[in-house]
Design an enzyme around this catalytic site. Structure first.
Site, mmCIF file in Angstrom:
data_model
loop_
_atom_site.group_PDB
_atom_site.id
_atom_site.type_symbol
_atom_site.label_atom_id
_atom_site.label_comp_id
_atom_site.label_asym_id
_atom_site.label_seq_id
_atom_site.Cartn_x
_atom_site.Cartn_y
_atom_site.Cartn_z
ATOM 1 C CB CYS A 170 -0.949 -0.038 1.187
ATOM 2 S SG CYS A 170 -1.904 -1.562 1.170
ATOM 3 C CG HIS A 311 -1.964 4.481 5.291
ATOM 4 N ND1 HIS A 311 -1.882 4.229 3.936
ATOM 5 C CD2 HIS A 311 -2.127 3.267 5.876
ATOM 6 C CE1 HIS A 311 -1.989 2.927 3.720
ATOM 7 N NE2 HIS A 311 -2.147 2.318 4.880
ATOM 8 C CD GLU A 321 -1.868 8.067 9.037
ATOM 9 O OE1 GLU A 321 -2.963 7.475 8.957
ATOM 10 O OE2 GLU A 321 -1.376 8.727 8.106
ATOM 11 C CE LYS A 342 -5.568 4.269 1.933
ATOM 12 N NZ LYS A 342 -4.618 5.314 2.381
ATOM 13 C CG HIS A 347 -6.425 0.811 1.240
ATOM 14 N ND1 HIS A 347 -5.481 1.371 0.409
ATOM 15 C CD2 HIS A 347 -5.730 0.227 2.250
ATOM 16 C CE1 HIS A 347 -4.281 1.135 0.894
ATOM 17 N NE2 HIS A 347 -4.393 0.441 2.004
ATOM 18 C CG PHE A 406 -0.093 -5.962 4.317
ATOM 19 C CD1 PHE A 406 -0.736 -5.097 5.184
ATOM 20 C CD2 PHE A 406 -0.805 -7.051 3.825
ATOM 21 C CE1 PHE A 406 -2.061 -5.319 5.572
ATOM 22 C CE2 PHE A 406 -2.126 -7.283 4.195
ATOM 23 C CZ PHE A 406 -2.747 -6.416 5.069
#
Lengths: 419, 77
Positions: A170, A311, A321, A342, A347, A406
């Site tokens: 991502c 994010h 975050e 998002k 996403h 990830f």
């Protein structure tokens, strides 16, 4: 030091095809989520996603025939189609469709993807099982490889500079833009197309992310409410698809040809969590170091930041975050607006960092921060303005775009207004 | 034109995106119809599927024109 600016933008998103279509719908706070139409998802834990709206091209719909001839489209996975469409938009907006031969040698492409031709791989595996290996198309491999967006774009336009592709889950789109900017700064190229694309809304894609408990599952009756970053009722991310591509260009090169300059890439930071394959480190240390590295490269203090495109995936990690951002900003937190787009696009995995970088650039262009929709009951208190459910018209000279992937891979890209 | 030729032509037109009248007996897939080597592999696969035959690799290499394809398939049937 060679400076790098943005001179072209291209988008294919769940909100529509095209930069202005997507951007205007984003500022209106529209959700791109709905029940999955691409395949029968009724047997899966998640039955909704943010699909690119296919159509005849009218009203912001995406007509693949407008971008890739049908006979060529058969040979490539959908993620390449999205990438080619976004690249074409960006190239045309930058006025760089057919530069002189010497310029083509100095123009490169760096468009990545998180998982590439996942669906083609799944379908081909089934084909082998059902009909045997002789039925495998000669276009299966070149139609599935992640770097084949960069390859296809270079072939289409004759761009013979660096040809590269990022694969960092991502964070792909953000890493691509940051790394491509460095290639220009280091004099490997004068112009780079950079970004990411993804098309993983398929049975194997949804089932796979369901298995890692990453996707929202509880909003089958109200998909548009499912992506709700920072809200206490969030339950996972909503998968999106599409592509974002920017044209990056050396500043003097852009000036000399009179190109429209949308923003400058003023900083770029990278870090690794070294913690877990899918979860971010709980202290948000990787995220914080990534943001600080971007600021350091720009020679700026945290107080210089006006807008952060988070994010913010609508998972438990949102708060990690947020707390990292609060620590990074310190007392400056109160004057910053941070939103998660998002909440509207879902996403887009490997394309997320690219489309969100573009939103950050547009936030600078139009002096407006897009909202975080579905933020009705914040999970935590914060001094940072999360722009709940309404855009913010405000001064934005510096915008930061965060992407975390990830494997614990973090990227932060910092954009600045060019006077 | 034979039924086989019609069916072969339809496949060629679909796969290579060319006008039907360009697909003459002597039309070379690569030199005249814009195919590359991967396109010809796919064409042969499509012929196999359509006619339920197997075209061995060494035979496939000799199928370079529309006429070659029609003749091979007629002989194989």
């Amino acid at each position: 030091m060679r400076r790098v600016v943005v001179t072209g933008l291209g988008l294919v998103t769940p909100l529509g095809c095209g930069v202005e279509t997507t951007w205007s719908r984003l500022l209106e706070g529209r959700s791109g989520a709905g029940t999955i139409t691409r395949f029968d998802a009724s047997g899966l834990a998640t039955t909704y996603a943010c699909e690119v709206p296919f159509g005849d091209g009218a009203d912001g719909s995406f007509n693949p025939d407008d971008w890739v001839a049908p006979k060529e489209r058969r040979k490539i996975d959908e993620f390449i189609v999205y990438g080619l469409a976004a690249a074409q938009q960006a190239v045309e907006q930058a006025g760089w469709s057919d530069p002189a031969e010497a310029e083509k040698l100095r123009t490169g492409v760096m468009i990545g993807s998180g998982i590439g031709g996942l669906n083609s791989i799944a379908e081909t595996a089934c084909l082998i099982r059902d009909k045997g290996p002789r039925r495998v198309s000669p276009f299966f491999i070149p139609g599935s490889l992640i770097n084949l967006i960069s390859g296809q774009v270079s072939i289409r336009y004759g761009f013979k500079g660096p040809n590269h592709a990022v694969v960092t889950a991502c964070s792909t789109g953000a890493h691509a833009i940051g790394d491509a900017a460095r290639l220009i700064r280091d004099d490997d190229a004068d112009v780079m197309l950079a970004g990411g694309a993804e098309a993983a809304i398929s049975e194997i894609g949804i089932a796979g992310f369901n298995a890692c408990k990453a996707l929202s599952t509880k909003y089958g009756n109200a998909p548009e409410a499912a992506s709700r970053p920072y809200d206490c009722d969030r339950d996972g991310f909503v998968m999106g698809e599409g592509a974002g591509v920017v044209v990056l260009e050396e500043y003097e090169h852009a000036r000399a040809r009179g190109a429209t300059i949308y923003a400058e890439v003023i900083g770029y930071g990278l870090s690794g969590d070294a913690y877990h394959i899918t979860a971010p480190s709980e202290d948000g240390d990787g995220a914080e170091r990534s943001m600080r590295a971007a600021l350091h490269k720009a020679g700026l203090e945290p107080g210089a930041i006006d807008y952060i495109n988070a994010h913010g995936t609508s998972t438990m990690a949102d708060v990690i975050e947020l707390q990292a951002v609060e620590r990074m900003l310190g007392e400056a937190a109160e004057k910053v607006t941070m939103s998660s787009t998002k909440s509207m696009t879902g996403h887009l995995l490997g394309a997320a960092g690219a489309i969100e970088a573009i939103f950050s650039v547009l936030a600078i262009r139009d002096q407006v921060a897009p909202p975080t929709i579905n933020l009705d009951a914040p999970a935590v208190e914060t001094p940072i303005d999360l722009a709940p459910n309404a855009k913010r018209d405000r001064e934005i000279n510096v915008a930061l775009s965060n992407s975390f992937g990830f494997g614990g891979t973090n990227a932060s890209v910092l954009f600045g207004k060019v006077a | 034109m034979s039924d086989i030729a019609d069916r072969v032509k339809k496949i060629v037109v679909e796969h290579l995106g060319v006008e039907e009248d360009k697909v003459g007996n002597s039309a070379s897939f690569i030199d005249d119809l814009g195919a590359d080597s991967l396109d010809t592999v796919e064409l042969v696969m499509a012929f196999e599927e359509e006619f339920g035959i197997e075209i061995p690799d060494d035979a496939a290499e000799n199928i370079q024109t529309f006429g070659d394809a029609v003749k091979f398939i007629e002989d194989a049937q």
